[in-house]
Scaffold this active site. Sequence first.
Site, PDB file in Angstrom:
ATOM      1  CD  GLU A  80      39.287  50.574  41.665  1.00  0.00           C
ATOM      2  OE1 GLU A  80      39.227  51.330  40.877  1.00  0.00           O
ATOM      3  OE2 GLU A  80      38.246  49.609  41.816  1.00  0.00           O
TER       4      GLU A  80
HETATM    5  C1  ACM Z   1      40.350  46.918  39.103  1.00  0.00           C
HETATM    6  O1  ACM Z   1      40.167  47.428  37.966  1.00  0.00           O
HETATM    7  N1  ACM Z   1      39.643  47.624  40.059  1.00  0.00           N
HETATM    8  C2  ACM Z   1      41.072  45.855  39.529  1.00  0.00           C
END
Ligand code: ACM
EC number: 3.2.1.52
Length: 646
Positions: free
Chosen positions: A363
């Site tokens: 992310e």
């Molecule tokens: C995640 O859940 N961002 C690895």
Amino acid sequence: MFKMLFKLASLKAVLAAALLSVLFFNARAQSLNLIPKPVRLEPGEGNFVLNARTSIVLPAATDTGFASLFAARLKLATGFNLPLAVARSLGREPVAHLKHLKPGARNVIRLVQDENCLKSKGDEAYELEINSAGVTIRAARSAGWFYGMQTFMQLLSVGLVQNQKGDGYVIPAVFIEDYPRFKWRGLMVDVSRHFFNKDVIKRYIDQMAKYKLNTLHLHLTDNQGWRVAISSLPKLTDVGAWRVPRTGYWRGQKAPEPNEKATSGGFYTQEDIRELVAYGQQRFVEIVPEIDVPGHSLAMIAAYPELSCTKKPQQVLAGDPWNASRTNVLCAASDSVFIALDKVIGEIAQLFPSKYIHIGGDEVSRAYWDKCPVCQQKIKDEHLGSAEELQSYFLKRVAQIVLSKGKKPMGWYENLPGGLPDEMAVMSWKDSKGGLLSANKGQQVVMTPAFFTYLDFYQGDPYLENAIFTVNRLSTTFQFDPLPEGINAKNVLGGQGSLWTEQVPNERKLQSMTWPRAFALSEVLWSAGNKSDWNNFIRRVESHLPLLDREQVACSRYFYDAIVTATPGLNKEMLVKLSTEVEGLDIHYSFDDTDPDQYYPVYKGTPLSIPKGAQSIRVVTYRKGQQLGRLLKLPVTELQRRMPAK
Ligand code: ACM
Ligand code: ZN
């Protein structure tokens, strides 16, 4: 004629006896309520009685640490202080503080080294044989004995049945052959969003080990806190471990006030880490550290603002709303970032003996890289096509740092055009696809697909929980398959449940988000695939609940709750459907704003229409007159919200 009748009668008696013995046999097999289910279990004749005169016999020259732990647990469960002794027959020097025991002695729990029969099943394999004379645990290595002991502890303590004299505990005779399906049987705890001190983590490790889970992945860093002391970068914890105190729903909290002190948080000293690692090792639980970069890095940036593209001072996130002036992403092109990461990873490699260091990589918001002249210059110099490729470049450099410290990099799967570093093991989290692609390219893979294994997702009705994200019921975790069709299974290390802790503010919640879903993970990851049946699993889970209560480990019972859905009828009017995860529960309901009990109408399977004027439905589950599920009170407006979108 009489003779015939007599014959028939005796035949009937024989048949009845045979039937009875089959029933008895099955009842006994089922009463061995083991989680995870062993590979092979054959009930035997009779019982072993553990009493104050039972001793534990070890092969000579064995590390005695785990056997002492076993003795301590037996003491806790039974009150007996059982002596440890060394088998004399091996002809080795005894460990000084242990007594000898004659070969052939009765009333012993004997650990036997058995290299040959178990080698092919791996270090964690064991055989457990219990009969009236004693108990034998055969294994090639300590891990096998350890797991044999865990099985023995469950056989003893799930029922905890006293003998008639009342001076011992009865354990049914049985032969068990057992070994794990996967070598990575993990749980992840996010200690950044909420910090859990080393004592909490030790209790967590204890509980994992009882169910043969062997890998604790600690998510040590994120926007909300940096949790491990790094001597060469002290501000990571002096500053990065602390945020302004806020409680309740994690999102949209009040921003820090001017001069408000950051008093909430904490971190592990390097001594704490060494203690935790050793504690885990004694229980065959390996701790795998994660340093999540280049995203999720606000705590690091709060400590060292020069590591971001904007270099602006920032505070550790306390759940306050995000705005564009802040970046939680490290600059992907600044030398000082790689110098800092070299220091961090160097110290982490020294602290944690695990083969893997997890470097995150998930992310990443690349908007700041798009605006950063240094990042843009790097894209040109390295002939990268985009900021996405810069992310691959960044991860490849960090992976090289990990390799330079003698460790293997692991990271979250992200679908990047520039790919992930070849040497990096991959944790598949959005679903199993990333894991499938990576395993089939030759990378090592750990499966933690969110839908089945995320333990931050709520497990009961969202209306009763301060629920974030989505639902993951026990029955869903139970369906987790770490080997999706077409995957190269030999590259799958195993899987894990991942517990993100934005909404997990204390230890009781940490435990009840983990259990019972970690029972399902233990079953999937240890026991051979496709052999488990849900009803049988639930019976075993239910048999463990009193044990967890005795051990003061919180375990969610939300799997007993009714599941309430809304569905359109023939004339598009709203109907209410009620169901349960567990078979054999009665669902009682009311529409008249009174709390239903077992004498209220029971749901028969036909969807209910809402009576005129009703404001709410109230629902509760019972079994044999005992309330099992929580009372759910749902306003009709909530039901309307649950109608499928047109
Ligand atoms: C995640 O859940 N961002 C690895
Ligand atoms: Zn930059």
